[in-house]
Write an enzyme that holds these catalytic residues in place. Structure first.
Site, PDB file in Angstrom:
ATOM      1  N   GLU A  35     -27.713  20.891  46.140  1.00 23.10           N
ATOM      2  CA  GLU A  35     -26.894  20.979  44.931  1.00 23.10           C
ATOM      3  C   GLU A  35     -26.250  22.362  44.918  1.00 23.10           C
ATOM      4  O   GLU A  35     -26.947  23.369  44.930  1.00 23.10           O
ATOM      5  CB  GLU A  35     -27.751  20.748  43.680  1.00 23.10           C
ATOM      6  CG  GLU A  35     -27.091  21.132  42.355  1.00 23.10           C
ATOM      7  CD  GLU A  35     -25.709  20.484  42.135  1.00 23.10           C
ATOM      8  OE1 GLU A  35     -25.586  19.259  42.255  1.00 23.10           O
ATOM      9  OE2 GLU A  35     -24.746  21.241  41.854  1.00 23.10           O
ATOM     10  N   CYS A  73     -22.729  14.326  29.649  1.00 20.20           N
ATOM     11  CA  CYS A  73     -22.332  13.534  28.471  1.00 20.20           C
ATOM     12  C   CYS A  73     -22.699  14.251  27.171  1.00 20.20           C
ATOM     13  O   CYS A  73     -22.053  14.056  26.139  1.00 20.20           O
ATOM     14  CB  CYS A  73     -23.026  12.175  28.483  1.00 20.20           C
ATOM     15  SG  CYS A  73     -22.994  11.355  30.080  1.00 20.20           S
ATOM     16  N   ARG A  86     -12.652 -16.025  16.715  1.00 24.05           N
ATOM     17  CA  ARG A  86     -12.054 -17.219  16.075  1.00 24.05           C
ATOM     18  C   ARG A  86     -10.538 -17.159  16.137  1.00 24.05           C
ATOM     19  O   ARG A  86      -9.865 -18.137  16.479  1.00 24.05           O
ATOM     20  CB  ARG A  86     -12.505 -17.303  14.616  1.00 24.05           C
ATOM     21  CG  ARG A  86     -13.873 -17.906  14.466  1.00 24.05           C
ATOM     22  CD  ARG A  86     -14.444 -17.757  13.085  1.00 24.05           C
ATOM     23  NE  ARG A  86     -13.550 -18.204  12.014  1.00 24.05           N
ATOM     24  CZ  ARG A  86     -13.898 -18.252  10.737  1.00 24.05           C
ATOM     25  NH1 ARG A  86     -15.122 -17.895  10.375  1.00 24.05           N
ATOM     26  NH2 ARG A  86     -13.051 -18.641   9.820  1.00 24.05           N
TER      27      ARG A  86
HETATM   28  C1  FAD Z   1     -17.974  16.293  28.986  1.00 21.23           C
HETATM   29  C2  FAD Z   1     -18.428  15.014  29.600  1.00 21.23           C
HETATM   30  C3  FAD Z   1     -18.870  13.976  28.806  1.00 21.23           C
HETATM   31  C4  FAD Z   1     -19.269  12.771  29.367  1.00 21.23           C
HETATM   32  N1  FAD Z   1     -19.686  11.767  28.549  1.00 21.23           N
HETATM   33  C5  FAD Z   1     -20.100  10.590  29.088  1.00 21.23           C
HETATM   34  C6  FAD Z   1     -20.571   9.543  28.253  1.00 21.23           C
HETATM   35  O1  FAD Z   1     -20.613   9.666  27.017  1.00 21.23           O
HETATM   36  N2  FAD Z   1     -20.973   8.379  28.839  1.00 21.23           N
HETATM   37  C7  FAD Z   1     -20.951   8.209  30.203  1.00 21.23           C
HETATM   38  O2  FAD Z   1     -21.349   7.133  30.702  1.00 21.23           O
HETATM   39  N3  FAD Z   1     -20.511   9.205  31.016  1.00 21.23           N
HETATM   40  C8  FAD Z   1     -20.086  10.377  30.489  1.00 21.23           C
HETATM   41  N4  FAD Z   1     -19.651  11.393  31.317  1.00 21.23           N
HETATM   42  C9  FAD Z   1     -19.583  11.151  32.761  1.00 21.23           C
HETATM   43  C10 FAD Z   1     -20.918  11.435  33.462  1.00 21.23           C
HETATM   44  O3  FAD Z   1     -21.354  12.710  33.144  1.00 21.23           O
HETATM   45  C11 FAD Z   1     -20.690  11.295  34.952  1.00 21.23           C
HETATM   46  O4  FAD Z   1     -20.203  10.004  35.205  1.00 21.23           O
HETATM   47  C12 FAD Z   1     -21.985  11.495  35.744  1.00 21.23           C
HETATM   48  O5  FAD Z   1     -22.461  12.794  35.580  1.00 21.23           O
HETATM   49  C13 FAD Z   1     -21.708  11.222  37.208  1.00 21.23           C
HETATM   50  O6  FAD Z   1     -22.841  11.494  37.949  1.00 21.23           O
HETATM   51  P1  FAD Z   1     -22.727  11.838  39.508  1.00 21.23           P
HETATM   52  O7  FAD Z   1     -24.105  12.113  39.975  1.00 21.23           O
HETATM   53  O8  FAD Z   1     -21.944  10.792  40.178  1.00 21.23           O
HETATM   54  O9  FAD Z   1     -21.804  13.123  39.575  1.00 21.23           O
HETATM   55  P2  FAD Z   1     -21.990  14.557  38.911  1.00 21.23           P
HETATM   56  O10 FAD Z   1     -22.767  14.484  37.660  1.00 21.23           O
HETATM   57  O11 FAD Z   1     -20.647  15.162  38.875  1.00 21.23           O
HETATM   58  O12 FAD Z   1     -22.863  15.321  39.985  1.00 21.23           O
HETATM   59  C14 FAD Z   1     -22.376  15.638  41.254  1.00 21.23           C
HETATM   60  C15 FAD Z   1     -23.089  16.884  41.704  1.00 21.23           C
HETATM   61  O13 FAD Z   1     -22.769  17.104  43.058  1.00 21.23           O
HETATM   62  C16 FAD Z   1     -22.654  18.506  43.269  1.00 21.23           C
HETATM   63  N5  FAD Z   1     -21.858  18.675  44.489  1.00 21.23           N
HETATM   64  C17 FAD Z   1     -20.584  18.243  44.698  1.00 21.23           C
HETATM   65  N6  FAD Z   1     -20.195  18.538  45.956  1.00 21.23           N
HETATM   66  C18 FAD Z   1     -21.257  19.149  46.551  1.00 21.23           C
HETATM   67  C19 FAD Z   1     -21.471  19.687  47.844  1.00 21.23           C
HETATM   68  N7  FAD Z   1     -20.515  19.647  48.789  1.00 21.23           N
HETATM   69  N8  FAD Z   1     -22.663  20.258  48.121  1.00 21.23           N
HETATM   70  C20 FAD Z   1     -23.640  20.302  47.163  1.00 21.23           C
HETATM   71  N9  FAD Z   1     -23.490  19.819  45.910  1.00 21.23           N
HETATM   72  C21 FAD Z   1     -22.298  19.241  45.616  1.00 21.23           C
HETATM   73  C22 FAD Z   1     -21.976  19.002  42.005  1.00 21.23           C
HETATM   74  O14 FAD Z   1     -22.234  20.369  41.797  1.00 21.23           O
HETATM   75  C23 FAD Z   1     -22.627  18.116  40.940  1.00 21.23           C
HETATM   76  O15 FAD Z   1     -23.758  18.720  40.328  1.00 21.23           O
HETATM   77  C24 FAD Z   1     -19.249  12.614  30.774  1.00 21.23           C
HETATM   78  C25 FAD Z   1     -18.797  13.657  31.587  1.00 21.23           C
HETATM   79  C26 FAD Z   1     -18.393  14.836  31.019  1.00 21.23           C
HETATM   80  C27 FAD Z   1     -17.923  15.942  31.912  1.00 21.23           C
END
Ligand code: FAD
Length: 459
Positions: free
Chosen positions: A36, A46, A446
Site C-alpha cells: 500500500e 465513504c 402502478r
Molecule cells: C469521498 C468519497 C465518498 C465515497 N462514498 C461512497 C459511498 O457512500 N458508497 C460507496 O459504495 N462508495 C463510496 N465511495 C467509493 C469507495 O470509497 C470506493 O469505491 C472504494 O474505496 C474502492 O475500493 P478499492 O479497494 O477498489 O480502491 P481504493 O479504496 O481506492 O484503494 C486502492 C488503494 O490502492 C493503493 N494503490 C494504488 N496504486 C498502488 C500502487 N501502485 N502500489 C501500492 N498501492 C497502490 C491506493 O493508495 C489505495 O489505498 C466513496 C469514495 C470517496 C472518495
C-alpha cells in the site's frame, strides 16, 4: 510448498481479498504480502464527507482494520510502499519503499486492487493552496485544516456528483457560503435531468446556488498564492476554499504497462471469478475493474465501495480454494444532501436508449409516511419500464426520510427480472409511521404498468 499471494492496494478490495484468503489458508500454506503506497489501510473513503461535516469521528474511526490487526493475522502489510512494475512473465512485482529502496517480489497469485484516481483537468490554478480533492483520509485532514484557517467564509464545490453534493453539505455544516458549479445542466447526472432538477432545487433551497451548464476555466489565486475565486466562462465565483468532485477513472496504468487487458472505460477486464482475462493467476477487483451491468448487458466502470468489498471477498474465496463468482451490478447508489435523499438503480433514460431498449416512464409524488401521520415528507419516484414486456428497467427517488433505501426494492426487483405488474403485488411492510398504505414505489409501479398498457394499445 508455501505459495505467495501479492496484493497491490491496501484498501477495500485488496484487503478484503487478503483477509478472505487468510481465513481459508493458513500462513504455512499461503504467505500474503500486501503493498500500500499510502499510510492507511482498510479505510472508509465513504465516511470522509460525514467526518468533515462533523457527523462521524475520524480519521481513526474510519479505519475498519488497522495495519497491526492485519499483521496479527499474518498478512505482511507494507505501508508507504508503491508497486512500480508488474512482470507477469516471471510472476513478480517491483516495489519502492519510502526510502526509495527497490525490490522484486515473486508471486503465485497476484491481486490488483489499485482503485481509481480522481479526475484532475489541467486547469490553471488547480494545484493552488486552498484547492482540495476528497479521496483519502489525508485529504480529509487537509480539508479540515483548510476550514480551520482564519477568514474562510466561502466555498466553491466543483462537480455535482454524489461526492460534490455530500461535500456541499459538509461545507454548509461549517457555516460557509457554498456555491456548486457543474458543467452539466443538472447536478447528479447519475439521475435523469428531471430528477436532477429536484436535487438542484433542494440545493438551492438550502442556500447553495447551482451554477450549471458551464465548465470551470481556471482557479484564480491572490498575491499570496491561495485560491481567491473560481472562473467560469462568464463569471468569477469568489472562494476561500475549493473542493473538487470531478469524478474518478480506473487506476490501471500499472496493469496497462504489463499488457493486461483494459475495457473501453479504462478498467481491467475480468471473468466472473474476478480473474483478469487471459491470465491464470492474476485477479483484480474494486474501482480498477469494469463490471457487467445486468440490466443493459454493457460493461461499465462504477466506483463504489459496495462492489469493491464483494470483489475482494470473491477473489479471496477463489484463491483460498473455494469457488465464488460476481454476477454483475444493477447500478444502485444512494447519497444525500442535508435531509434530501437521492437514490437510483437500474438504467436512466439515456442508458436505456444506448442499450437499444424501448421504455415508458412514470413519475409520481407521494410521502414518506401516511399523509395524516406527523412528519410525512414529500418524495418523488420515477420508474422506467420496458415497452411490451413491462420489465422494470430503472428506479430513481428524491425525497426525505426513508426515500433512499426504498431504492433497494428496485434493486431486488431488477435482479429478479420482475415486471412492474409483479412489483405492484409485492408484500411490502406498511404502518402509518413508515409509509402510506400504498408505498410510493408501488404507486410508481402502478402508474408505469398503466403506461406500458397504453403504449401497447398505441401499437
Ligand atoms: C469521498 C468519497 C465518498 C465515497 N462514498 C461512497 C459511498 O457512500 N458508497 C460507496 O459504495 N462508495 C463510496 N465511495 C467509493 C469507495 O470509497 C470506493 O469505491 C472504494 O474505496 C474502492 O475500493 P478499492 O479497494 O477498489 O480502491 P481504493 O479504496 O481506492 O484503494 C486502492 C488503494 O490502492 C493503493 N494503490 C494504488 N496504486 C498502488 C500502487 N501502485 N502500489 C501500492 N498501492 C497502490 C491506493 O493508495 C489505495 O489505498 C466513496 C469514495 C470517496 C472518495
Amino acid at each position: 510448498m508455501t505459495e505467495r499471494l501479492v496484493v497491490i492496494g491496501g484498501d477495500a478490495a485488496g484487503m478484503s481479498a487478503a483477509s478472505q484468503a487468510r481465513r481459508r489458508r493458513a500462513a504455512g500454506d499461503l504467505e500474503i504480502v500486501a503493498f500500500e503506497r499510502g499510510q492507511h489501510t482498510s479505510y472508509s473513503a465513504c465516511g470522509i464527507p460525514y467526518w468533515i461535516a462533523g457527523d462521524a469521528q475520524g480519521p481513526d474511526a474510519l479505519v475498519a482494520r488497522t495495519a497491526e490487526e492485519h499483521r496479527a493475522r499474518a498478512i505482511d502489510l507494507r505501508l508507504g510502499t508503491e508497486v512500480t512494475d508488474i512482470d507477469p512473465e516471471r510472476g513478480r512485482v517491483r516495489s519502492r519503499d519510502a526510502d526509495g529502496a527497490e525490490q522484486w517480489t515473486g508471486y503465485d497469485h497476484l491481486v490488483i486492487a489499485t482503485g481509481a484516481e480522481p479526475v484532475r483537468p489541467p486547469l490553471p490554478g488547480i494545484q493552488a493552496q486552498g484547492v482540495y480533492g476528497v479521496q483519502t483520509l489525508d485529504d480529509g485532514e487537509a480539508v479540515l485544516r483548510g476550514l480551520d484557517r482564519a477568514g474562510v467564509r466561502r466555498a466553491v464545490v466543483v462537480g455535482g456528483g454524489y461526492i460534490g453534493v455530500e461535500m456541499a453539505e459538509a461545507m454548509l455544516r461549517h457555516g460557509l457560503e457554498v456555491t456548486l458549479i457543474d458543467r452539466n445542466e443538472q447536478p447528479m447526472t447519475t439521475l435523469d435531468p428531471d430528477m436532477g432538477q429536484l436535487v438542484r432545487a433542494a440545493l438551492e433551497g438550502l442556500g447553495v446556488p447551482v451554477v450549471s451548464g458551464t465548465p470551470v476555466r481556471a482557479v484564480l489565486t491572490g498575491a499570496d498564492g491561495r485560491v481567491r475565486a473560481v472562473a467560469t466562462d462568464d463569471a468569477e465565483h469568489p472562494a476561500d476554499l475549493v473542493v473538487l468532485g470531478l469524478g474518478v477513472r480506473p487506476q490501471t496504468g500499472l496493469a496497462a504497462a504489463a499488457g493486461l487487458p483494459l475495457g473501453e472505460h479504462g478498467g481491467l477486464l475480468t471473468d466472473r471469478a474476478m480473474r483478469v482475462r487471459g491470465t491464470g493467476n492474476i485477479w483484480a477487483g474494486g474501482d480498477c475493474v469494469e463490471v457487467l451491468n445486468l440490466v443493459s448487458g454493457a460493461l461499465q466502470h462504477i466506483a463504489l465501495g459496495t462492489h469493491a468489498n464483494k470483489h475482494g471477498r470473491i477473489i479471496g474465496i477463489n484463491i483460498g480454494g473455494g469457488y465464488a463468482t460476481f454476477p454483475g451490478v444493477v447500478g444502485t447508489a444512494v447519497s444525500k444532501v442535508c435531509d434530501v435523499e437521492i437514490a437510483r438503480t437500474g438504467l436512466k433514460e439515456s442508458q436505456a436508449r444506448a442499450a437499444g431498449l424501448q421504455y415508458v416512464t412514470a413519475v409520481i409524488e407521494s410521502t414518506s409516511r401516511a399523509g395524516y401521520y406527523p412528519g410525512a415528507a414529500p418524495m418523488t419516484v420515477k420508474i422506467l419500464a420496458e415497452r411490451r414486456t413491462g420489465r422494470l428497467l430503472g428506479l430513481q427517488i428524491v425525497g426525505r426520510e426513508g426515500a433512499a433505501k426504498r431504492v433497494d426494492i428496485g434493486a431486488v426487483a431488477l435482479t429478479a427480472g420482475m415486471t412492474v405488474e409483479q412489483m405492484i403485488g409485492l408484500d411490502l411492510g406498511y404502518a402509518p409511521p413508515f409509509s402510506p398504505v400504498w408505498d410510493p414505489v408501488l404507486v410508481a409501479a402502478r402508474k408505469a404498468a398503466d403506461a406500458v398498457a397504453a403504449a401497447d394499445a398505441a401499437g
